[in-house]
Design a protein around this motif. Sequence first.
Motif, PDB file in Angstrom:
ATOM      1  N   ASP A  90       0.819  -1.214   0.000  1.00 34.27           N
ATOM      2  CA  ASP A  90       0.000   0.000   0.000  1.00 34.27           C
ATOM      3  C   ASP A  90       0.852   1.264   0.000  1.00 34.27           C
ATOM      4  OD1 ASP A  90      -2.149  -1.739   2.246  1.00 34.27           O
ATOM      5  OD2 ASP A  90      -2.546  -1.340   0.118  1.00 34.27           O
ATOM      6  N   THR A  91       2.145   1.116   0.100  1.00 30.86           N
ATOM      7  CA  THR A  91       3.043   2.267   0.095  1.00 30.86           C
ATOM      8  C   THR A  91       2.953   3.011  -1.234  1.00 30.86           C
ATOM      9  OG1 THR A  91       4.605   1.273   1.656  1.00 30.86           O
ATOM     10  CG2 THR A  91       5.465   2.991   0.199  1.00 30.86           C
ATOM     11  N   ALA A  92       2.651   4.300  -1.159  1.00 29.80           N
ATOM     12  CA  ALA A  92       2.471   5.114  -2.362  1.00 29.80           C
ATOM     13  C   ALA A  92       2.160   6.546  -1.953  1.00 29.80           C
ATOM     14  CB  ALA A  92       1.321   4.571  -3.224  1.00 29.80           C
ATOM     15  N   VAL A  93       2.148   7.425  -2.931  1.00 31.11           N
ATOM     16  CA  VAL A  93       1.588   8.756  -2.737  1.00 31.11           C
ATOM     17  C   VAL A  93       0.104   8.660  -3.070  1.00 31.11           C
ATOM     18  CG1 VAL A  93       1.611  11.165  -3.443  1.00 31.11           C
ATOM     19  CG2 VAL A  93       3.765   9.880  -3.313  1.00 31.11           C
ATOM     20  N   TYR A  94      -0.713   9.126  -2.167  1.00 34.78           N
ATOM     21  CA  TYR A  94      -2.162   9.047  -2.335  1.00 34.78           C
ATOM     22  C   TYR A  94      -2.699  10.428  -2.727  1.00 34.78           C
ATOM     23  CZ  TYR A  94      -2.359   4.328  -0.498  1.00 34.78           C
ATOM     24  OH  TYR A  94      -2.215   2.970  -0.334  1.00 34.78           O
ATOM     25  N   PHE A  95      -3.521  10.433  -3.774  1.00 36.09           N
ATOM     26  CA  PHE A  95      -4.106  11.652  -4.298  1.00 36.09           C
ATOM     27  C   PHE A  95      -5.617  11.595  -4.207  1.00 36.09           C
ATOM     28  CE2 PHE A  95      -0.275  13.236  -6.369  1.00 36.09           C
ATOM     29  CZ  PHE A  95       0.460  12.079  -6.589  1.00 36.09           C
ATOM     30  N   CYS A  96      -6.232  12.698  -3.835  1.00 39.10           N
ATOM     31  CA  CYS A  96      -7.685  12.766  -3.981  1.00 39.10           C
ATOM     32  C   CYS A  96      -7.993  13.602  -5.220  1.00 39.10           C
ATOM     33  CB  CYS A  96      -8.363  13.331  -2.752  1.00 39.10           C
ATOM     34  SG  CYS A  96      -8.155  15.086  -2.491  1.00 39.10           S
ATOM     35  N   ALA A  97      -9.184  13.385  -5.762  1.00 38.32           N
ATOM     36  CA  ALA A  97      -9.545  14.047  -7.004  1.00 38.32           C
ATOM     37  C   ALA A  97     -11.050  14.238  -7.060  1.00 38.32           C
ATOM     38  CB  ALA A  97      -9.071  13.234  -8.207  1.00 38.32           C
ATOM     39  N   ALA A  98     -11.456  15.299  -7.741  1.00 37.16           N
ATOM     40  CA  ALA A  98     -12.872  15.597  -7.941  1.00 37.16           C
ATOM     41  C   ALA A  98     -13.264  15.261  -9.376  1.00 37.16           C
ATOM     42  CB  ALA A  98     -13.141  17.071  -7.659  1.00 37.16           C
ATOM     43  N   GLY A  99     -14.406  14.634  -9.513  1.00 36.59           N
ATOM     44  CA  GLY A  99     -14.873  14.245 -10.826  1.00 36.59           C
ATOM     45  C   GLY A  99     -15.178  15.431 -11.723  1.00 36.59           C
ATOM     46  N   ARG A 100     -15.022  15.217 -13.048  1.00 38.58           N
ATOM     47  CA  ARG A 100     -15.315  16.279 -14.009  1.00 38.58           C
ATOM     48  C   ARG A 100     -16.810  16.488 -14.167  1.00 38.58           C
ATOM     49  NH1 ARG A 100     -10.842  17.545 -17.188  1.00 38.58           N
ATOM     50  NH2 ARG A 100      -9.126  16.036 -17.101  1.00 38.58           N
ATOM     51  N   LEU A 101     -17.559  15.420 -14.017  1.00 42.49           N
ATOM     52  CA  LEU A 101     -19.000  15.464 -14.204  1.00 42.49           C
ATOM     53  C   LEU A 101     -19.700  14.928 -12.958  1.00 42.49           C
ATOM     54  CD1 LEU A 101     -19.166  14.013 -17.836  1.00 42.49           C
ATOM     55  CD2 LEU A 101     -19.253  16.426 -17.167  1.00 42.49           C
ATOM     56  N   ARG A 102     -20.944  15.328 -12.788  1.00 42.99           N
ATOM     57  CA  ARG A 102     -21.680  14.906 -11.600  1.00 42.99           C
ATOM     58  C   ARG A 102     -22.000  13.429 -11.625  1.00 42.99           C
ATOM     59  NH1 ARG A 102     -27.263  17.804  -9.513  1.00 42.99           N
ATOM     60  NH2 ARG A 102     -27.541  16.582  -7.604  1.00 42.99           N
ATOM     61  N   PHE A 103     -22.453  12.953 -12.775  1.00 40.41           N
ATOM     62  CA  PHE A 103     -22.948  11.577 -12.845  1.00 40.41           C
ATOM     63  C   PHE A 103     -21.893  10.663 -13.474  1.00 40.41           C
ATOM     64  CE2 PHE A 103     -26.918  12.582 -11.133  1.00 40.41           C
ATOM     65  CZ  PHE A 103     -27.369  13.766 -11.695  1.00 40.41           C
ATOM     66  N   ILE A 104     -20.982  10.249 -12.638  1.00 35.66           N
ATOM     67  CA  ILE A 104     -19.999   9.240 -13.030  1.00 35.66           C
ATOM     68  C   ILE A 104     -20.225   8.033 -12.143  1.00 35.66           C
ATOM     69  CG2 ILE A 104     -17.558   8.690 -13.273  1.00 35.66           C
ATOM     70  CD1 ILE A 104     -16.973  11.670 -13.395  1.00 35.66           C
ATOM     71  N   THR A 105     -20.391   6.887 -12.754  1.00 35.10           N
ATOM     72  CA  THR A 105     -20.653   5.685 -11.967  1.00 35.10           C
ATOM     73  C   THR A 105     -19.941   4.502 -12.593  1.00 35.10           C
ATOM     74  OG1 THR A 105     -22.650   5.198 -13.234  1.00 35.10           O
ATOM     75  CG2 THR A 105     -22.923   6.478 -11.212  1.00 35.10           C
ATOM     76  N   GLY A 106     -19.950   3.415 -11.885  1.00 38.70           N
ATOM     77  CA  GLY A 106     -19.423   2.165 -12.408  1.00 38.70           C
ATOM     78  C   GLY A 106     -17.945   2.231 -12.729  1.00 38.70           C
ATOM     79  N   GLN A 107     -17.591   1.566 -13.816  1.00 44.26           N
ATOM     80  CA  GLN A 107     -16.179   1.474 -14.185  1.00 44.26           C
ATOM     81  C   GLN A 107     -15.555   2.826 -14.483  1.00 44.26           C
ATOM     82  OE1 GLN A 107     -15.918  -1.350 -17.428  1.00 44.26           O
ATOM     83  NE2 GLN A 107     -15.678  -3.071 -16.024  1.00 44.26           N
ATOM     84  N   ALA A 108     -16.373   3.778 -14.878  1.00 42.08           N
ATOM     85  CA  ALA A 108     -15.859   5.112 -15.168  1.00 42.08           C
ATOM     86  C   ALA A 108     -15.224   5.749 -13.943  1.00 42.08           C
ATOM     87  CB  ALA A 108     -16.971   5.999 -15.709  1.00 42.08           C
ATOM     88  N   MET A 109     -15.635   5.329 -12.773  1.00 46.61           N
ATOM     89  CA  MET A 109     -15.075   5.861 -11.536  1.00 46.61           C
ATOM     90  C   MET A 109     -13.600   5.504 -11.394  1.00 46.61           C
ATOM     91  SD  MET A 109     -16.856   7.684  -9.444  1.00 46.61           S
ATOM     92  CE  MET A 109     -18.237   7.827  -8.322  1.00 46.61           C
ATOM     93  N   GLY A 110     -13.179   4.473 -12.046  1.00 44.56           N
ATOM     94  CA  GLY A 110     -11.800   4.030 -11.913  1.00 44.56           C
ATOM     95  C   GLY A 110     -10.838   4.677 -12.895  1.00 44.56           C
ATOM     96  N   ASP A 111     -11.347   5.531 -13.759  1.00 48.46           N
ATOM     97  CA  ASP A 111     -10.525   6.148 -14.800  1.00 48.46           C
ATOM     98  C   ASP A 111     -10.077   7.537 -14.362  1.00 48.46           C
ATOM     99  OD1 ASP A 111     -10.988   6.679 -18.391  1.00 48.46           O
ATOM    100  OD2 ASP A 111      -9.345   7.161 -17.038  1.00 48.46           O
ATOM    101  N   PRO A 112      -8.773   7.741 -14.172  1.00 53.62           N
ATOM    102  CA  PRO A 112      -8.299   9.071 -13.748  1.00 53.62           C
ATOM    103  C   PRO A 112      -8.700  10.188 -14.721  1.00 53.62           C
ATOM    104  CG  PRO A 112      -6.538   7.459 -13.586  1.00 53.62           C
ATOM    105  CD  PRO A 112      -7.670   6.788 -14.302  1.00 53.62           C
TER     106      PRO A 112
END
Length: 128
Positions: A90-112
Amino acid sequence: QVQLVESGGGLVQAGGSLRLSCAASGRTFSNYPMGWFRQAPGKEREFVAAITWNSGSTYYADSVKGRFTISRDTAKNTVYLQMNSLTPEDTAVYFCAAGRLRFITGQAMGDPQNFGTWGQGTQVTVSS
């Protein structure tokens, strides 16, 4: 423009826990999904967890499922990542991010690519 600031990283022994926080400033982020990604040295940035704009759904990478929990406090404009049973992997730099669009769900959530605003990252180091 939303600014995101992560905190809570550090050095922990294997099996330990950390709680990361991501505080947003600027415009409200309550109408957008939020995600956590991580990047280890020499590796590509990878998805860790995400939560929809209304906290109705959460998504996790298989490697962290059952150990990590993402949550958000809209009133505090903050998203959290509770990490339990940490391993050296689990060692890494962890980043938080805000979605570009309101309605993102499913596999799209995993795409940076679907996340447009990023924090500067916080280092998590897990010793064996």
